[in-house]
Design a protein around this motif. Structure first.
Motif, PDB file in Angstrom:
ATOM      1  N   ILE A  59       0.859  -1.187   0.000  1.00 20.41           N
ATOM      2  CA  ILE A  59       0.000   0.000   0.000  1.00 20.41           C
ATOM      3  C   ILE A  59       0.888   1.228   0.000  1.00 20.41           C
ATOM      4  O   ILE A  59       1.659   1.450   0.935  1.00 20.41           O
ATOM      5  N   GLN A  60       0.786   2.011  -1.047  1.00 21.61           N
ATOM      6  CA  GLN A  60       1.638   3.187  -1.190  1.00 21.61           C
ATOM      7  C   GLN A  60       0.998   4.405  -0.535  1.00 21.61           C
ATOM      8  O   GLN A  60      -0.199   4.655  -0.700  1.00 21.61           O
ATOM      9  N   ASN A  61       1.788   5.156   0.179  1.00 19.38           N
ATOM     10  CA  ASN A  61       1.324   6.380   0.821  1.00 19.38           C
ATOM     11  C   ASN A  61       1.505   7.555  -0.146  1.00 19.38           C
ATOM     12  O   ASN A  61       2.605   7.795  -0.638  1.00 19.38           O
ATOM     13  N   ILE A  62       0.429   8.264  -0.408  1.00 22.98           N
ATOM     14  CA  ILE A  62       0.488   9.497  -1.210  1.00 22.98           C
ATOM     15  C   ILE A  62       0.371  10.646  -0.236  1.00 22.98           C
ATOM     16  O   ILE A  62      -0.731  10.953   0.256  1.00 22.98           O
ATOM     17  N   SER A  63       1.472  11.262   0.093  1.00 20.25           N
ATOM     18  CA  SER A  63       1.594  12.198   1.212  1.00 20.25           C
ATOM     19  C   SER A  63       0.490  13.247   1.223  1.00 20.25           C
ATOM     20  O   SER A  63       0.273  13.990   0.254  1.00 20.25           O
ATOM     21  N   GLY A  64      -0.244  13.273   2.338  1.00 20.31           N
ATOM     22  CA  GLY A  64      -1.271  14.289   2.553  1.00 20.31           C
ATOM     23  C   GLY A  64      -2.549  14.061   1.796  1.00 20.31           C
ATOM     24  O   GLY A  64      -3.520  14.800   1.989  1.00 20.31           O
ATOM     25  N   VAL A  65      -2.596  13.039   0.943  1.00 20.40           N
ATOM     26  CA  VAL A  65      -3.769  12.841   0.086  1.00 20.40           C
ATOM     27  C   VAL A  65      -4.485  11.528   0.411  1.00 20.40           C
ATOM     28  O   VAL A  65      -5.694  11.493   0.643  1.00 20.40           O
ATOM     29  N   GLY A  66      -3.735  10.420   0.404  1.00 22.18           N
ATOM     30  CA  GLY A  66      -4.360   9.122   0.645  1.00 22.18           C
ATOM     31  C   GLY A  66      -3.405   7.993   0.325  1.00 22.18           C
ATOM     32  O   GLY A  66      -2.205   8.097   0.556  1.00 22.18           O
ATOM     33  N   TYR A  67      -3.944   6.936  -0.293  1.00 24.83           N
ATOM     34  CA  TYR A  67      -3.165   5.727  -0.542  1.00 24.83           C
ATOM     35  C   TYR A  67      -3.568   5.111  -1.887  1.00 24.83           C
ATOM     36  O   TYR A  67      -4.627   5.424  -2.441  1.00 24.83           O
ATOM     37  N   LYS A  68      -2.699   4.217  -2.381  1.00 23.93           N
ATOM     38  CA  LYS A  68      -3.078   3.464  -3.579  1.00 23.93           C
ATOM     39  C   LYS A  68      -2.313   2.147  -3.616  1.00 23.93           C
ATOM     40  O   LYS A  68      -1.273   1.974  -2.978  1.00 23.93           O
ATOM     41  N   ILE A  69      -2.879   1.215  -4.368  1.00 23.96           N
ATOM     42  CA  ILE A  69      -2.238  -0.047  -4.677  1.00 23.96           C
ATOM     43  C   ILE A  69      -2.053  -0.109  -6.175  1.00 23.96           C
ATOM     44  O   ILE A  69      -2.985   0.151  -6.938  1.00 23.96           O
ATOM     45  N   GLU A  70      -0.853  -0.432  -6.623  1.00 24.12           N
ATOM     46  CA  GLU A  70      -0.597  -0.542  -8.059  1.00 24.12           C
ATOM     47  C   GLU A  70      -1.006  -1.912  -8.564  1.00 24.12           C
ATOM     48  O   GLU A  70      -0.902  -2.902  -7.848  1.00 24.12           O
TER      49      GLU A  70
END
Length: 218
Positions: free
Chosen positions: A207-218
């Motif tokens: 699970i990747q952290n998108i700083s200040g915004v949220g998260y995503k999985i590639e």
């Protein structure tokens, strides 16, 4: 899975909410038609359980307005009206199913499962992420063939990330979808749950952290 109950009988509303939560659903509940439209516009639901005889705006009109606005969330109508004309009217304006009061709880739960399953069959049921397999229909997670213990809320977070694979899922979207309004979640709450989810999956990078915004999985 997140459900909205719209029922003006407070005792029945509370009972349904308790039963659905025991069965691992996330539940919001309101008591009139105006609140129903407000919540349906603000939050995303997998199912709306909608009484017909409601204060302010009746269930027929609520369902009609939702459909006219393009909201295709499945609607299960609850009512004391059991005539054929009433049932036909409800289905004609966009309800997906119709349950007459009084009803058995097991039948209600079966209808809920069927409506949610009907929507989920249009989506991929099994997702493979490296050594991790997620069964979206059975709501189970495996790593190297071994079942992982995961709570409904953590599975909800994982499901939202998978459904939006490759896209950023914002904090607000996760809070909206995986917590009911009485929980008052914060970004810190989401971060804590993501940390726990990574630990359960035994993969801190999935699970990747998108700083200040949220998260995503590639």
């Amino acid at each position: 899975m997140k459900i909205l109950i719209v029922e003006d009988n407070e005792e029945l509303n509370n009972t349904l909410k308790e039963i659905l939560e025991i069965n691992d659903y996330i539940v919001d509940s309101v008591f009139d038609g105006e609140q129903a439209l407000e919540f349906a516009n603000l939050y995303e639901y997998d199912l709306i359980i909608l009484d017909i005889m409601l204060p302010k705006i009746d269930g027929y009109k609520v369902c009609q307005i939702l459909r006219e606005k393009g909201n295709n969330t499945p609607v299960l109508m609850l009512t004391a009206k059991d005539t054929l004309q009433d049932k036909v009217k409800g289905l004609d304006i966009g309800a997906d199913d119709y349950l007459v009061k009084p009803f058995e709880i097991e039948e209600l739960l079966a209808r809920v499962r069927a409506l949610i399953r009907r929507v989920s069959t249009e989506k991929n049921k099994i997702v493979q992420l490296g050594d991790i397999k997620i069964d979206l229909e059975k709501r189970e997670v495996y790593r190297d063939g071994k079942s992982l213990v995961i709570t409904p809320k953590l599975f909800c977070i994982l499901e939202q990330l998978i459904r939006n694979r490759g896209k950023i899922v914002t904090y607000e979207s996760l809070m909206n979808k995986c917590w009911d309004i009485t929980d008052y979640p914060s970004k810190e709450t989401v971060r804590a749950n993501i940390k726990l989810l990574r630990k359960i999956l035994q993969d801190k990078d999935i699970i990747q952290n998108i700083s200040g915004v949220g998260y995503k999985i590639e």
